[in-house]
Design an enzyme around this catalytic site. Structure first.
Site, short mmCIF file in Angstrom:
data_model
loop_
_atom_site.label_atom_id
_atom_site.label_comp_id
_atom_site.label_asym_id
_atom_site.label_seq_id
_atom_site.Cartn_x
_atom_site.Cartn_y
_atom_site.Cartn_z
NE ARG A 21 -2.43 0.90 3.84
CZ ARG A 21 -3.35 0.81 4.79
NH1 ARG A 21 -4.63 0.77 4.51
NH2 ARG A 21 -2.96 0.72 6.05
NE ARG B 51 -1.94 -1.01 11.38
CZ ARG B 51 -1.61 -0.83 10.09
NH1 ARG B 51 -0.38 -1.13 9.68
NH2 ARG B 51 -2.47 -0.35 9.26
NE ARG C 203 -1.21 3.74 7.76
CZ ARG C 203 -2.39 3.37 8.22
NH1 ARG C 203 -3.47 3.60 7.51
NH2 ARG C 203 -2.50 2.77 9.38
P1 AMP Z 1 -5.82 3.45 10.74
O1 AMP Z 1 -5.37 4.48 9.78
O2 AMP Z 1 -7.31 3.48 10.96
O3 AMP Z 1 -5.30 2.07 10.40
O4 AMP Z 1 -5.17 3.82 12.16
C1 AMP Z 1 -3.77 3.87 12.33
C2 AMP Z 1 -3.43 3.83 13.82
O5 AMP Z 1 -4.03 4.94 14.49
C3 AMP Z 1 -3.96 2.61 14.56
O6 AMP Z 1 -3.11 1.48 14.44
C4 AMP Z 1 -4.01 3.15 16.00
O7 AMP Z 1 -2.71 3.23 16.56
C5 AMP Z 1 -4.50 4.57 15.78
N1 AMP Z 1 -5.98 4.66 15.76
C6 AMP Z 1 -6.78 5.04 14.72
N2 AMP Z 1 -8.08 5.03 15.06
C7 AMP Z 1 -8.12 4.62 16.35
C8 AMP Z 1 -9.18 4.40 17.28
N3 AMP Z 1 -10.47 4.57 16.94
N4 AMP Z 1 -8.85 3.98 18.55
C9 AMP Z 1 -7.56 3.81 18.91
N5 AMP Z 1 -6.52 4.00 18.08
C10 AMP Z 1 -6.78 4.41 16.81
#
Ligand code: AMP
Length: 214
Positions: A126, A171, A160
């Site tokens: 990605r 994750r 990322r």
């Molecule tokens: P994402 O882009 O949604 O994959 O989020 C990337 C990272 O941001 C995640 O692995 C978490 O560390 C943090 N994160 C994003 N959304 C949340 C959430 N709703 N609760 C807790 N951590 C979050």
């Protein structure tokens, strides 16, 4: 209508959210994007969460609930898409309360069905446009041959920091431990709609449209 896109990292929530934004004038609320923005702009909160995110752990409920709360004020156009939020039962309860406070409803929770192998393959392939955030994938949706983003013409693409196998493992663990219970939670509320998430981008988008309109 206000909806949640639910699924593990790499399920394609961000890609599908952008299609809904373009097609239906909805507003994407991605807590991941908000947190990355806070990191880039070097806010105190951004600095605090950087290491947590890179490890693949969840940041505190308090922080993400605060971020969402700020966005719920005012008009929501064609509706909100909650992308990557809620990720815990406490966040789901908080969202329910916030929606009531703002006189809004939750109309559907779209759960994207994928398997772990596909997630690893997708995430390690990605990249995103550094300007507009359009998501590309080396196999499914490669960066155009002229090197320009198909959405904004930007020429810088980035990967990322947490899109590596080690962070992804963590994750996924966080997803299964803390987020997957939301499937039962929304099922019990009669709001859950499953959509196959493994096909081509357009096929998945059609599945989501069917789930929302059907
Ligand atoms: P994402 O882009 O949604 O994959 O989020 C990337 C990272 O941001 C995640 O692995 C978490 O560390 C943090 N994160 C994003 N959304 C949340 C959430 N709703 N609760 C807790 N951590 C979050």
């Amino acid at each position: 209508m206000n909806i949640i896109l639910l699924g593990p990292p790499g399920a394609g929530k961000g890609t599908q959210a952008r299609i809904l934004v373009d097609g239906r004038g909805m507003i994407q609320l991605s807590t991941g994007d908000m947190l990355r923005e806070a990191r880039t702009s070097g806010t105190e909160m951004g600095n605090k969460v950087a290491a947590v995110m890179d490890r693949g752990d969840l940041v505190t409920d308090e922080i993400v609930i605060g971020l969402i709360e700020e966005k719920l004020e005012g008009d929501n156009g064609g509706g909100f898409i909650f992308d990557g939020f809620p990720r815990t039962l406490a966040q789901a309860d908080a969202l329910a309360e916030l929606l009531v406070t703002h006189g809004k409803t939750l109309d559907a929770v779209v759960a994207m069905e994928v398997n772990d192998e596909a997630l690893v393959a997708r995430i390690t392939a990605r990249s995103t446009c550094g300007n507009c955030g359009e998501v590309y994938n080396d196999q499914m949706k490669p960066i155009p041959a002229d090197g320009k983003c198909s959405n904004c013409g930007g020429t810088e693409f980035k990967r990322r920091a947490d899109d590596n196998e080690e962070s992804l493992k963590q994750r996924l663990m966080e997803y299964y431990k803390k987020t997957s219970p939301l499937i039962g939670y929304y099922h019990a509320k009669g709001q859950l709609r499953w959509v196959p998430g493994l096909g081509e981008i357009d096929e998945v988008a059609a599945g989501i449209a069917g789930a929302l309109d059907g």
